[in-house]
Motif scaffolding. Structure first.
Motif, PDB file in Angstrom:
ATOM      1  N   GLN A 193       0.832  -1.203   0.000  1.00  0.00           N
ATOM      2  CA  GLN A 193       0.000   0.000   0.000  1.00  0.00           C
ATOM      3  C   GLN A 193       0.866   1.253   0.000  1.00  0.00           C
ATOM      4  O   GLN A 193       0.550   2.234  -0.677  1.00  0.00           O
ATOM      5  N   ASN A 194       1.965   1.225   0.746  1.00  0.00           N
ATOM      6  CA  ASN A 194       2.831   2.402   0.837  1.00  0.00           C
ATOM      7  C   ASN A 194       3.364   2.810  -0.540  1.00  0.00           C
ATOM      8  O   ASN A 194       3.276   3.973  -0.934  1.00  0.00           O
ATOM      9  N   ALA A 195       3.918   1.847  -1.295  1.00  0.00           N
ATOM     10  CA  ALA A 195       4.477   2.167  -2.608  1.00  0.00           C
ATOM     11  C   ALA A 195       3.383   2.548  -3.610  1.00  0.00           C
ATOM     12  O   ALA A 195       3.560   3.476  -4.420  1.00  0.00           O
ATOM     13  N   LEU A 196       2.256   1.846  -3.580  1.00  0.00           N
ATOM     14  CA  LEU A 196       1.183   2.129  -4.530  1.00  0.00           C
ATOM     15  C   LEU A 196       0.553   3.493  -4.287  1.00  0.00           C
ATOM     16  O   LEU A 196       0.309   4.260  -5.226  1.00  0.00           O
ATOM     17  N   TYR A 197       0.275   3.814  -3.021  1.00  0.00           N
ATOM     18  CA  TYR A 197      -0.318   5.120  -2.721  1.00  0.00           C
ATOM     19  C   TYR A 197       0.650   6.252  -3.070  1.00  0.00           C
ATOM     20  O   TYR A 197       0.242   7.313  -3.546  1.00  0.00           O
ATOM     21  N   PHE A 198       1.924   6.019  -2.818  1.00  0.00           N
ATOM     22  CA  PHE A 198       2.935   7.022  -3.167  1.00  0.00           C
ATOM     23  C   PHE A 198       2.871   7.317  -4.664  1.00  0.00           C
ATOM     24  O   PHE A 198       2.804   8.480  -5.085  1.00  0.00           O
ATOM     25  N   ALA A 199       2.860   6.253  -5.485  1.00  0.00           N
ATOM     26  CA  ALA A 199       2.826   6.435  -6.935  1.00  0.00           C
ATOM     27  C   ALA A 199       1.485   7.007  -7.398  1.00  0.00           C
ATOM     28  O   ALA A 199       1.435   7.846  -8.309  1.00  0.00           O
ATOM     29  N   MET A 200       0.385   6.576  -6.790  1.00  0.00           N
ATOM     30  CA  MET A 200      -0.937   7.065  -7.170  1.00  0.00           C
ATOM     31  C   MET A 200      -1.071   8.563  -6.938  1.00  0.00           C
ATOM     32  O   MET A 200      -1.535   9.310  -7.808  1.00  0.00           O
ATOM     33  N   VAL A 201      -0.680   9.003  -5.757  1.00  0.00           N
ATOM     34  CA  VAL A 201      -0.827  10.424  -5.434  1.00  0.00           C
ATOM     35  C   VAL A 201       0.102  11.271  -6.287  1.00  0.00           C
ATOM     36  O   VAL A 201      -0.279  12.352  -6.758  1.00  0.00           O
ATOM     37  N   GLN A 202       1.323  10.776  -6.520  1.00  0.00           N
ATOM     38  CA  GLN A 202       2.246  11.529  -7.370  1.00  0.00           C
ATOM     39  C   GLN A 202       1.656  11.705  -8.768  1.00  0.00           C
ATOM     40  O   GLN A 202       1.723  12.790  -9.360  1.00  0.00           O
ATOM     41  N   ALA A 203       1.043  10.649  -9.288  1.00  0.00           N
ATOM     42  CA  ALA A 203       0.414  10.737 -10.612  1.00  0.00           C
ATOM     43  C   ALA A 203      -0.759  11.697 -10.604  1.00  0.00           C
ATOM     44  O   ALA A 203      -0.941  12.487 -11.545  1.00  0.00           O
TER      45      ALA A 203
END
Length: 415
Positions: free
Chosen positions: A292-302
């Motif tokens: 979740q940490n890596a996915l949310y990081f990438a999602m919000v950045q996008a």
């Protein structure tokens, strides 16, 4: 004594010596297994008369071997039918795949769900999931009211307002799910009030250096309430190593920014009502069980790029544990520490594409709340799966080996 033995005749057992001596079907099977075919196992004569049991014996033998077969969860056709490029994933789905691929197979591919059974528990009202959902709703409503008034949390000023929101949610939940008795209701309400107290005291200190800017941001999902600048019903496409990509969705509990960054540097926070133990094992990804940490990081950045926030970037992702036991503990990782997350997600997608859905090789992973009967013999399942992972003749399991940090004999020597 000799005369007595002569009178008794040849020694016999409970198994009849001839078929005509059998009084019922059970005795016939004793004769067939123990007398007629004494050199054969019980499975062989049983299988001759019951083809379905014979097939079960084949499956059991395959699972006991070191080969990874269809009886262990090798279903290449399912991998082809559920191409990760076509799916929309949530972090929870991928974490289930990492923890126990076989549970993912039953839940998200076969879509087999156990029947809902209400079990009366005289000493419990809300289960941990219900408590977490209730507290999430309370925190979000409380922080949203503060943001509307451009305020930061202060315990002395805001406790009554927070408690009022909590009491309203408790009353609503009690109407929906009546407590088993008044004493249990009082005890659990007291526990939830103490947790809310921890939340408010901890947030008062934390918000002196970090300002909440967005709550319950929905990405790839319908908005909750009024929504915010990050909300979008379109899933985010995330690039993976090797040129592949996946589409993901999720709901971000909270997005903060540093006051000195002028709204350009953000931190993602996710509320957790339980223990921090899972997140402290092999951090930050725990062999794929935490992505979740890596996915949310990438999602919000996008989403920041899509929302025309030029120059805006995500600095960190963190979990905050507001339970009384954890006392507001925070675990956080920066961009560099989460950089390997997409490689972990790629291994999960490769596992899915190959149609590999084995049980886990770790007993703790097999403690399933949804499918307890399937993984009841966790020790045997974990042992069998470990033997298959150790066998270099099972190349389909390579993505899982990478996740678990394993190298089979021969590969280790080559390295």
């Amino acid at each position: 004594q000799e005369a007595m033995l002569k009178w008794l005749g040849p020694p016999v057992s409970f198994a009849p010596q001839r078929p005509e001596h059998c009084l019922d079907l059970g005795e016939w099977w004793l004769w067939r297994s123990c007398v007629a075919a004494p050199g054969a196992t019980t499975r062989e004569p049983v299988g001759e008369s019951f083809p379905n049991l014979a097939q079960g014996f084949v499956a059991a033998k395959a699972r006991e071997s070191n080969d990874f077969t269809e009886y262990d969860g090798y279903v290449p056709e399912a991998g082809q039918d559920h191409d990760s490029k076509e799916q929309i994933f949530s972090p929870t789905q991928l974490e289930t795949l990492a923890r126990c691929p076989q549970e993912y197979f039953f839940k998200h591919i076969l879509k087999i769900y156990p029947p809902e059974i209400y079990q009366y528990e005289p000493n419990r009202w809300l289960d941990p999931l219900d408590k977490g959902s209730l507290l999430h709703a309370v925190y979000c409503e409380f922080m949203a009211e503060l943001l509307k008034e451009n305020k930061l949390p202060e315990y002395q000023r805001d406790w009554q307002a927070l408690n009022k929101i909590l009491e309203r949610h408790l009353a609503r939940e009690a109407a929906r799910t009546p407590p088993p008795n008044p004493e249990v209701f009082r005890r659990e309400c007291k526990e939830l009030r103490r947790t809310a107290t921890v939340f408010l005291r901890e947030e008062e200190d934390f918000c002196k250096e970090s300002t909440p800017t967005c709550l319950e941001a929905s990405i790839g999902m319908p908005s909750q309430g009024e929504g915010g600048f990050l909300d979008s019903e379109t899933p985010v496409e995330i690039k993976l190593p090797g040129g592949t990509s996946i589409r993901v969705k999720g709901r971000i509990d909270r997005l903060d920014c540093k006051p000195e960054s002028k709204g350009m540097n953000f931190a993602i926070w996710d509320y957790k009502s339980g223990s921090s133990r899972k997140f402290e094992i092999n951090p930050p990804f725990n062999e794929g069980r935490v992505v979740q940490n890596a996915l949310y990081f990438a999602m919000v950045q996008a989403r920041l790029r899509e929302a025309a926030k030029t120059g805006a970037m995500v600095d960190s992702f963190g979990y905050v544990f507001h339970s009384v036991r954890e006392g507001g503990k925070r675990l956080t990782w920066n961009a560099a520490e989460l950089a390997g997350g997409m490689e972990v997600v790629k291994n999960l997608c490769d596992l899915l594409a190959a149609g590999c859905f084995p049980a886990s090789n770790t007993q703790d992973d097999l403690r399933s709340y949804d499918y307890p009967e399937l993984f009841s013999d966790a020790q045997t399942l974990a042992r069998q799966m470990q033997a298959k992972l150790d066998n270099p003749g099972n190349p389909a399991l390579e993505p899982l080996r990478k996740l678990r940090g394993l190298a089979v004999e021969g590969e280790a020597d080559a390295k």
